[in-house]
Write an enzyme that holds these catalytic residues in place. Structure first.
Site, short mmCIF file in Angstrom:
data_model
loop_
_atom_site.label_atom_id
_atom_site.label_comp_id
_atom_site.label_asym_id
_atom_site.label_seq_id
_atom_site.Cartn_x
_atom_site.Cartn_y
_atom_site.Cartn_z
N HIS A 91 1.14 -1.41 -0.02
CA HIS A 91 -0.17 -0.17 -0.43
C HIS A 91 0.59 1.08 0.13
O HIS A 91 1.63 1.51 0.42
CB HIS A 91 -1.04 -0.03 0.69
CG HIS A 91 -0.02 0.10 2.09
ND1 HIS A 91 -0.41 1.67 2.84
CD2 HIS A 91 0.25 -0.26 3.02
CE1 HIS A 91 0.44 1.18 4.15
NE2 HIS A 91 0.65 -0.17 4.16
N ASP A 93 -0.59 4.29 0.89
CA ASP A 93 -1.41 5.97 1.53
C ASP A 93 -0.03 5.33 3.14
O ASP A 93 0.21 4.57 3.03
CB ASP A 93 -2.61 4.79 1.56
CG ASP A 93 -3.00 4.04 2.62
OD1 ASP A 93 -2.70 2.62 2.25
OD2 ASP A 93 -3.46 3.85 3.60
N ASP A 122 6.23 1.46 6.22
CA ASP A 122 5.11 1.07 6.59
C ASP A 122 4.57 2.19 5.00
O ASP A 122 4.15 3.42 5.37
CB ASP A 122 4.29 1.15 7.25
CG ASP A 122 2.68 0.86 7.70
OD1 ASP A 122 2.72 0.06 7.04
OD2 ASP A 122 2.06 1.37 8.27
N GLU A 156 -5.02 1.70 2.96
CA GLU A 156 -4.70 0.76 3.95
C GLU A 156 -5.44 0.79 5.09
O GLU A 156 -5.80 0.45 6.53
CB GLU A 156 -3.09 -0.13 4.07
CG GLU A 156 -3.40 -1.28 4.62
CD GLU A 156 -2.70 -0.73 6.20
OE1 GLU A 156 -2.88 -2.44 6.21
OE2 GLU A 156 -1.95 -0.27 6.09
N GLU A 157 -4.33 2.26 5.33
CA GLU A 157 -4.42 2.66 6.41
C GLU A 157 -5.59 3.39 7.64
O GLU A 157 -5.70 3.95 8.14
CB GLU A 157 -3.50 4.22 6.99
CG GLU A 157 -2.17 4.11 6.84
CD GLU A 157 -1.66 2.98 7.18
OE1 GLU A 157 -1.94 1.95 8.57
OE2 GLU A 157 0.13 2.16 7.38
N ASP A 180 4.29 -5.91 4.61
CA ASP A 180 4.12 -4.07 5.44
C ASP A 180 3.99 -5.44 6.41
O ASP A 180 2.97 -4.53 7.65
CB ASP A 180 2.78 -4.90 5.32
CG ASP A 180 1.75 -3.25 5.58
OD1 ASP A 180 2.46 -2.60 6.21
OD2 ASP A 180 1.20 -3.39 5.73
N HIS A 437 4.51 4.11 11.96
CA HIS A 437 3.55 5.04 12.48
C HIS A 437 3.94 5.53 13.73
O HIS A 437 2.45 6.80 14.12
CB HIS A 437 2.32 4.05 13.38
CG HIS A 437 1.41 3.56 11.85
ND1 HIS A 437 -0.24 3.60 11.89
CD2 HIS A 437 1.58 2.78 10.93
CE1 HIS A 437 -0.16 2.27 11.64
NE2 HIS A 437 0.90 2.03 10.40
ZN LIG Z 1 0.90 -0.55 6.27
#
Ligand SMILES: [Zn+2]
Length: 465
Positions: A91, A93, A122, A156-157, A180, A437
């Protein structure tokens, strides 16, 4: 090159080192955060994500792969021929960068041989790694029996609308990997449940101290690193609360400040952010602030009471939903978003990750006592350990790293659960720190290259079956 055992995958990757680093840094400069304001046809999650998608598809086109944009919801880059296919789900995003970075979050600067940017780990780093893995197989002219398709997710997020859309229109890959999460191989992923609890308003206008507002967190899948509350109280209590707040933050070794402005006492508390699947690694600023407010003389508010009574433990014990199994371990709970303004019901968004073999109904009973609604539910996923997919990945991992490929279970919800037969495979090595994150998210260049080599061989082996 006929004998596949002759290929030195890491050497092939290292020959392309500068190009890989260059392309990743270019790609990281897109601030591909969901953007409500710029949603439109062809860009269902906003133009920032659209720009990153178009950039990646263009890289695929330049490498002579076939590419397709699925109305901006998803895309793919494909090589090879054949009925069956190997899917790689990634992903592009990213979660919002948040505060406190040591270099701008989308500058992708290199510090100590690490590329620092939101999305480095990520999931743009591994996306570029998988893309170069495909290029290496292609450039070595290796023959494969299955098509290889890099499936590019864009939501995805948030809500996974991308994979929902994708699998409504496109085939399910025969087998798939999701770069991921962690190496070696994740065979089990906990169920993920997003719940919003609402706490009815209660008139406290007669109380000496009144909670006016309480806010923390943007996302359910992140531990809030800042909470802000405002109180209405007399001058004397303002001074007393300020003093005990200073004492509280010192005692708990936290940072924060108390400031009187416009007739309100504003309390700001800093915690430590972490991924919602490992809430025990963070410090929930909202829970800490509620812990303080719970003991303030003259303040009694059901919103604060709820947090301190039910949300203190990250294993869900306070909500009577704690449980565990051997395959995937204990349930975890992250209270990620808090919103309260005096005069209205307060809401708290909670992200729950439950063990793969536990029936959801059994632990949901604990939530019945509270006013809640389920916002999102992802069922657990699990692939048996002697499936050819697992055995192939284990062989490749052991050959390249020299380490045993232990099978893992996690609480993170990766795209693996969107696949019929798929597992998460990397990019985080066991000795690497997980910065996904968080502020200063980064990937080491060494890790990036080693992951690319693993993906190249794994994809090649899976596509040759
Ligand atoms: Zn991810």
């Amino acid at each position: 090159m006929s004998d596949k055992m002759e290929i030195n995958w890491l050497k092939e990757v290292k020959n392309r080192r500068d190009e890989i680093v260059y392309e990743l840094r270019e790609f990281l400069q897109y601030d591909s955060v969901y953007d409500e304001k710029t949603r439109k046809a062809g860009a269902p999650f906003g133009t920032k994500i659209e720009a990153a998608l178009l950039h990646l598809l263009n890289l695929g086109k330049k490498a002579n792969f076939s590419v397709r944009n699925l109305e901006g919801y998803a895309g793919y880059i494909e090589m090879g021929q054949g009925e069956e296919s190997v899917g790689i789900l990634c992903h592009i995003d990213v979660v919002p960068p948040g505060e406190g970075w040591s270099s701008p979050p989308f500058a992708a600067e290199i510090q100590n041989d690490r590329i620092v940017a939101r999305g480095a780990l990520d999931d743009k780093g591994p996306t570029i790694a998988a893309f170069f893995a495909m290029r290496i197989i292609h450039e070595l002219n290796l023959s494969i029996k299955r098509r290889v398709r890099l499936i590019i997710g864009t939501d995805e997020e948030r809500n996974w609308e991308c994979v929902d859309f994708y699998f409504r229109h496109e085939e399910m890959p025969t087998v798939g990997i999701v770069p991921d999460a962690d190496f070696p191989i994740i065979v089990a992923e906990k169920g993920v449940l997003d719940v919003e609890v609402s706490i009815p308003f209660h008139d406290t206008s007669e109380h000496p101290v009144r909670l006016q507002t309480f806010y923390a967190g943007e996302r359910l899948n992140m531990v809030p690193d800042r909470a802000i509350a405002s109180l209405i109280c007399s001058h004397e209590s303002t001074e007393a609360i300020k003093a005990s707040f200073d004492h509280f933050i010192e005692e708990h070794q936290l940072e924060g400040k108390a400031k009187a402005e416009n007739g309100l006492l504003m309390l700001t508390l800093e915690g430590k952010s972490a991924h919602g699947s490992t809430p025990e690694k963070g410090i929930n600023a909202a829970v800490k602030l509620a812990q303080f407010l719970h003991h303030v003389n003259g303040l009694s508010d059901p919103f604060i009471q709820f947090i301190s009574e039910h949300l203190r433990e990250t294993n869900g014990a306070g909500l009577s939903i704690a449980c565990s199994d051997d395959v995937s371990g204990p349930l975890t709970m992250n209270a990620g978003r808090f919103a309260y303004t005096y005069g209205e019901a307060g809401t708290i968004g909670v992200n729950i990750r439950y063990p793969v073999t536990v029936d959801i109904e059994t632990f949901l009973a604990g939530l019945q006592a509270h006013n809640h609604r389920i916002m999102n539910h992802l069922k657990p996923s699990y692939v048996e350990k002697d499936h050819p997919l697992i055995r192939t990945l284990q062989t490749v991992y052991k050959r390249q790293t020299g380490e045993e490929a232990t099978l893992l279970a996690i609480g993170g919800g990766t795209y693996a659960r969107a696949l019929k037969t798929g597992v998460a495979f990397g990019p985080l090595f066991p000795d690497e720190e997980d910065t996904a994150h968080q502020k200063d998210e980064s990937i080491s260049i060494d890790q990036l290259l080693r992951a690319t080599a693993l993906y190249a061989e794994a994809i090649y082996e899976l596509a040759s079956q």
